[in-house]
Design a protein around this motif. Structure first.
Motif, PDB file in Angstrom:
ATOM      1  N   HIS A 174     -12.339  11.301 -96.624  1.00 41.22           N
ATOM      2  CA  HIS A 174     -13.516  11.547 -97.444  1.00 41.22           C
ATOM      3  C   HIS A 174     -14.736  11.100 -96.646  1.00 41.22           C
ATOM      4  CE1 HIS A 174     -11.336  12.162-101.374  1.00 41.22           C
ATOM      5  NE2 HIS A 174     -10.399  11.570-100.648  1.00 41.22           N
ATOM      6  N   VAL A 175     -15.587  12.038 -96.253  1.00 42.60           N
ATOM      7  CA  VAL A 175     -16.761  11.734 -95.436  1.00 42.60           C
ATOM      8  C   VAL A 175     -17.979  11.642 -96.345  1.00 42.60           C
ATOM      9  CG1 VAL A 175     -18.254  12.497 -93.556  1.00 42.60           C
ATOM     10  CG2 VAL A 175     -15.784  12.865 -93.419  1.00 42.60           C
ATOM     11  N   VAL A 176     -18.664  10.515 -96.280  1.00 43.38           N
ATOM     12  CA  VAL A 176     -19.876  10.283 -97.065  1.00 43.38           C
ATOM     13  C   VAL A 176     -21.056  10.431 -96.117  1.00 43.38           C
ATOM     14  CG1 VAL A 176     -21.094   8.678 -98.576  1.00 43.38           C
ATOM     15  CG2 VAL A 176     -18.590   8.655 -98.486  1.00 43.38           C
ATOM     16  N   THR A 177     -21.847  11.483 -96.289  1.00 37.20           N
ATOM     17  CA  THR A 177     -22.849  11.833 -95.282  1.00 37.20           C
ATOM     18  C   THR A 177     -24.009  12.605 -95.878  1.00 37.20           C
ATOM     19  OG1 THR A 177     -23.174  13.036 -93.186  1.00 37.20           O
ATOM     20  CG2 THR A 177     -21.595  13.969 -94.746  1.00 37.20           C
ATOM     21  N   GLY A 178     -25.125  12.570 -95.161  1.00 35.15           N
ATOM     22  CA  GLY A 178     -26.249  13.419 -95.503  1.00 35.15           C
ATOM     23  C   GLY A 178     -26.363  14.608 -94.578  1.00 35.15           C
ATOM     24  N   ALA A 179     -25.475  14.681 -93.574  1.00 34.13           N
ATOM     25  CA  ALA A 179     -25.501  15.780 -92.602  1.00 34.13           C
ATOM     26  C   ALA A 179     -25.048  17.089 -93.246  1.00 34.13           C
ATOM     27  CB  ALA A 179     -24.602  15.450 -91.412  1.00 34.13           C
ATOM     28  N   PRO A 180     -25.517  18.227 -92.747  1.00 36.21           N
ATOM     29  CA  PRO A 180     -25.091  19.518 -93.306  1.00 36.21           C
ATOM     30  C   PRO A 180     -23.585  19.716 -93.167  1.00 36.21           C
ATOM     31  CG  PRO A 180     -26.988  19.779 -91.849  1.00 36.21           C
ATOM     32  CD  PRO A 180     -26.518  18.383 -91.673  1.00 36.21           C
ATOM     33  N   ASP A 181     -23.004  20.466 -94.095  1.00 38.80           N
ATOM     34  CA  ASP A 181     -21.567  20.703 -94.088  1.00 38.80           C
ATOM     35  C   ASP A 181     -21.085  21.338 -92.790  1.00 38.80           C
ATOM     36  OD1 ASP A 181     -21.606  19.691 -96.622  1.00 38.80           O
ATOM     37  OD2 ASP A 181     -21.016  21.541 -97.645  1.00 38.80           O
ATOM     38  N   PHE A 182     -21.905  22.235 -92.206  1.00 36.68           N
ATOM     39  CA  PHE A 182     -21.417  22.993 -91.046  1.00 36.68           C
ATOM     40  C   PHE A 182     -21.081  22.086 -89.863  1.00 36.68           C
ATOM     41  CE2 PHE A 182     -26.008  22.973 -90.013  1.00 36.68           C
ATOM     42  CZ  PHE A 182     -25.971  22.654 -88.664  1.00 36.68           C
ATOM     43  N   VAL A 183     -21.719  20.902 -89.783  1.00 37.42           N
ATOM     44  CA  VAL A 183     -21.405  19.983 -88.694  1.00 37.42           C
ATOM     45  C   VAL A 183     -19.916  19.635 -88.705  1.00 37.42           C
ATOM     46  CG1 VAL A 183     -21.871  17.707 -87.719  1.00 37.42           C
ATOM     47  CG2 VAL A 183     -23.752  19.042 -88.711  1.00 37.42           C
ATOM     48  N   PHE A 184     -19.343  19.567 -89.900  1.00 38.53           N
ATOM     49  CA  PHE A 184     -17.932  19.217 -90.038  1.00 38.53           C
ATOM     50  C   PHE A 184     -17.040  20.451 -90.155  1.00 38.53           C
ATOM     51  CE2 PHE A 184     -20.393  15.618 -91.429  1.00 38.53           C
ATOM     52  CZ  PHE A 184     -19.740  14.546 -90.861  1.00 38.53           C
ATOM     53  N   THR A 185     -17.452  21.422 -90.956  1.00 41.05           N
ATOM     54  CA  THR A 185     -16.574  22.561 -91.236  1.00 41.05           C
ATOM     55  C   THR A 185     -16.455  23.526 -90.065  1.00 41.05           C
ATOM     56  OG1 THR A 185     -18.440  23.715 -92.287  1.00 41.05           O
ATOM     57  CG2 THR A 185     -17.003  22.423 -93.715  1.00 41.05           C
ATOM     58  N   THR A 186     -17.432  23.507 -89.138  1.00 42.44           N
ATOM     59  CA  THR A 186     -17.307  24.334 -87.945  1.00 42.44           C
ATOM     60  C   THR A 186     -16.099  23.916 -87.119  1.00 42.44           C
ATOM     61  OG1 THR A 186     -19.676  24.763 -87.849  1.00 42.44           O
ATOM     62  CG2 THR A 186     -18.454  25.052 -85.803  1.00 42.44           C
ATOM     63  N   LEU A 205     -10.051  17.451 -95.733  1.00 39.19           N
ATOM     64  CA  LEU A 205     -11.415  16.996 -95.504  1.00 39.19           C
ATOM     65  C   LEU A 205     -12.217  17.127 -96.794  1.00 39.19           C
ATOM     66  CD1 LEU A 205     -13.865  16.184 -93.678  1.00 39.19           C
ATOM     67  CD2 LEU A 205     -14.151  18.638 -93.225  1.00 39.19           C
ATOM     68  N   PHE A 206     -12.839  16.029 -97.215  1.00 42.14           N
ATOM     69  CA  PHE A 206     -13.659  16.009 -98.422  1.00 42.14           C
ATOM     70  C   PHE A 206     -15.050  15.518 -98.034  1.00 42.14           C
ATOM     71  CE2 PHE A 206      -9.269  15.209 -99.490  1.00 42.14           C
ATOM     72  CZ  PHE A 206      -9.026  16.050-100.568  1.00 42.14           C
ATOM     73  N   LEU A 207     -16.091  16.290 -98.380  1.00 41.35           N
ATOM     74  CA  LEU A 207     -17.464  15.936 -98.040  1.00 41.35           C
ATOM     75  C   LEU A 207     -18.218  15.508 -99.294  1.00 41.35           C
ATOM     76  CD1 LEU A 207     -18.304  18.840 -95.564  1.00 41.35           C
ATOM     77  CD2 LEU A 207     -17.582  16.514 -95.009  1.00 41.35           C
ATOM     78  N   ARG A 208     -18.836  14.358 -99.230  1.00 38.79           N
ATOM     79  CA  ARG A 208     -19.615  13.818-100.353  1.00 38.79           C
ATOM     80  C   ARG A 208     -21.033  13.571 -99.871  1.00 38.79           C
ATOM     81  NH1 ARG A 208     -19.312   7.723-102.228  1.00 38.79           N
ATOM     82  NH2 ARG A 208     -20.631   7.745-104.083  1.00 38.79           N
ATOM     83  N   LYS A 209     -22.004  14.221-100.491  1.00 45.21           N
ATOM     84  CA  LYS A 209     -23.393  14.114-100.058  1.00 45.21           C
ATOM     85  C   LYS A 209     -24.025  12.821-100.596  1.00 45.21           C
ATOM     86  CE  LYS A 209     -23.906  17.826 -97.671  1.00 45.21           C
ATOM     87  NZ  LYS A 209     -24.062  17.719 -96.221  1.00 45.21           N
ATOM     88  N   LEU A 210     -24.336  11.917 -99.662  1.00 38.14           N
ATOM     89  CA  LEU A 210     -24.951  10.644-100.048  1.00 38.14           C
ATOM     90  C   LEU A 210     -25.494   9.975 -98.795  1.00 38.14           C
ATOM     91  CD1 LEU A 210     -25.424   8.572-102.351  1.00 38.14           C
ATOM     92  CD2 LEU A 210     -23.257   7.505-101.660  1.00 38.14           C
TER      93      LEU A 210
END
Length: 436
Positions: free
Chosen positions: A46-58, A65-70
């Motif tokens: 679970h990644v807690v980040t403010g970075a855009p999703d594409f940085v990870f999903t690319t 993989l779980f993205l949490r915007k924070l």
């Protein structure tokens, strides 16, 4: 595993919570490589980040993989690509963590809800305290910590915010282990340290493939202009480049570009573009330096004042003959040719390992599975609590180097952090899956 559980038998499936600093893309891009190996080993992240999703999903396409915007830290506030505002940085951090009790309560509840086995942070300080409150071990991964960066700002511009340093250092003290990346600055708040190789994203395409797709022949000299995601307020002109050169432009250049400058899409995969180029112009950050060294790409760099990470990365870049310094006036006025010619004459000679993501994932897996890395040494925060933290100013004179505060230097020697690491690591990472 949870602290109260003690050491248990190895498990195949673990849950990681990975907090990522909100400063630029550099933290997120190196986190990607660590996360990729953890997921390939069969774990949830679970990644807690403010970075855009594409940085990870690319790079990672996986239901694990779980993205949490924070955003729980703001990093350094920049007015533009090369200007850091010390006062605004301190004020922004204060605003970000002002609701500290609420933040901690929310994170403890969330960590328990996902049944996290380990908290990883790069390099979000409050995440270490949240992990401790939730009864979960935490590990930090990075080459600098925000107490060191902010110490310059407090000493020169923001004494009223000096409590920030104490709070950040105290938060870091709850972290069990620092996985330290090359090009590191002093980080005495951490008690136990393991050094790992460069964390570098892998290539997807060859130099020939990238150039072919872009319609650029091998006889064309290619330079990347990369100042991260911050806005660049200057206009680019055709005469900045020598004949036979093209420039690939990353980031937020809003002016119309001349015909020998090509704007890259925001989700362009930088490592592939770097490997297809002849040199780079930009500021120094961990991602730029590590991938430039790995792919033998010379860097023409421009200093960024008020960011203490830079001198240590610059030293590493120059040690491996991979860098040429350009003064700001020449950047803005377009006197690029001598720097480009000098850069392309360099032969970067870094030949060390570049599997830091895999090595770090191995350590994190072991820590989550119960391996104890803690020693009986006092934490840096405990030692520093009685020191005079703000008696040593960090200054730049005529764009000179940043002086390291004496209290950081003393702490490094007292805690033995100038060694190659408190523990040895098997770099072949055999306990991770072979496909990593």
């Amino acid at each position: 595993m949870r602290i109260e559980d003690g050491v248990s038998a190895s498990r195949k499936h673990l849950v990681f919570a990975y907090y990522v600093s909100g400063h630029g893309f550099g933290h997120a891009t190196r986190v990607v490589e660590v996360v990729r190996h953890l997921i390939l080993a069969g774990h949830d992240v679970h990644v807690v980040t403010g970075a855009p999703d594409f940085v990870f999903t690319t790079e990672i396409q996986s239901p694990r993989l779980f993205l949490r915007k924070l955003v729980l830290d703001c990093g350094a506030v920049q007015a533009d690509a090369l200007t850091v505002d010390p006062v605004a940085s301190l004020e922004k951090y204060s605003e970000t963590v002002v609701a500290r009790a609420s933040i901690l309560a929310t994170e403890v509840e969330w960590l328990n809800s996902i049944k996290a086995d380990l908290v990883i942070t790069d390099v979000v300080a409050v995440a270490c305290r949240a992990a401790a409150d939730a009864g979960i071990r935490s590990v930090c991964v990075g080459n600098f910590s925000w107490d060191f960066i902010y110490s310059e700002y407090v000493a020169t511009a923001g004494y009223r915010h000096k409590s920030i340093i104490s709070q950040i250092t105290e938060d870091y003290s709850h972290c069990e282990l620092l996985i330290r990346l090359p090009g590191y600055s002093p980080m005495p708040a951490f008690r136990d340290v393991i050094d790992v190789p460069l964390v570098v994203r892998r290539l997807h395409k060859s130099r020939k493939e990238v150039r072919s797709e872009m319609g650029i022949s091998e006889d064309v000299k290619l330079v990347i202009l990369n100042f991260g995601g911050q806005p660049a307020g200057w206009k680019l002109k055709e005469e900045y480049l020598p004949p036979g050169w093209l420039c690939l432009v990353c980031g937020a250049f809003e002016h119309e570009l001349p015909p020998n400058f090509i704007k890259l899409p925001k989700d362009a995969y930088t490592p592939d573009v770097m490997a297809a180029s002849d040199c780079m112009i930009g500021k120094i950050g961990y991602g730029t330096v590590s991938e430039a060294l790995a792919y033998k790409l010379p860097v023409v760099y421009i200093r960024r004042d008020n960011f203490n990470e830079e001198p240590f990365l610059r030293n590493m870049l120059e040690y491996y003959q991979g860098g040429v310094e350009m003064i700001k006036r020449d950047l803005f006025e377009g006197h690029w040719r001598p720097y480009l010619e000098r850069a392309t004459s360099l032969k970067p000679n870094y030949d060390g390992e570049v599997n830091g993501g895999q090595v770090a994932a191995r350590i994190l897996q072991d820590a989550a599975d119960g391996k104890n890395y803690a020693s009986d040494k006092l934490s840096g925060a405990q030692r520093l609590r009685d020191d005079i933290l703000f008696g040593y100013q960090l200054q730049r004179v005529d764009e000179g180097d940043t002086n390291i505060p004496e209290w950081y230097v003393k702490a490094e020697f007292e805690l033995g952090l100038r060694t190659t690491g408190s523990h040895s690591v098997d770099n072949n990472c055999s306990s991770l899956c072979e496909s990593c």
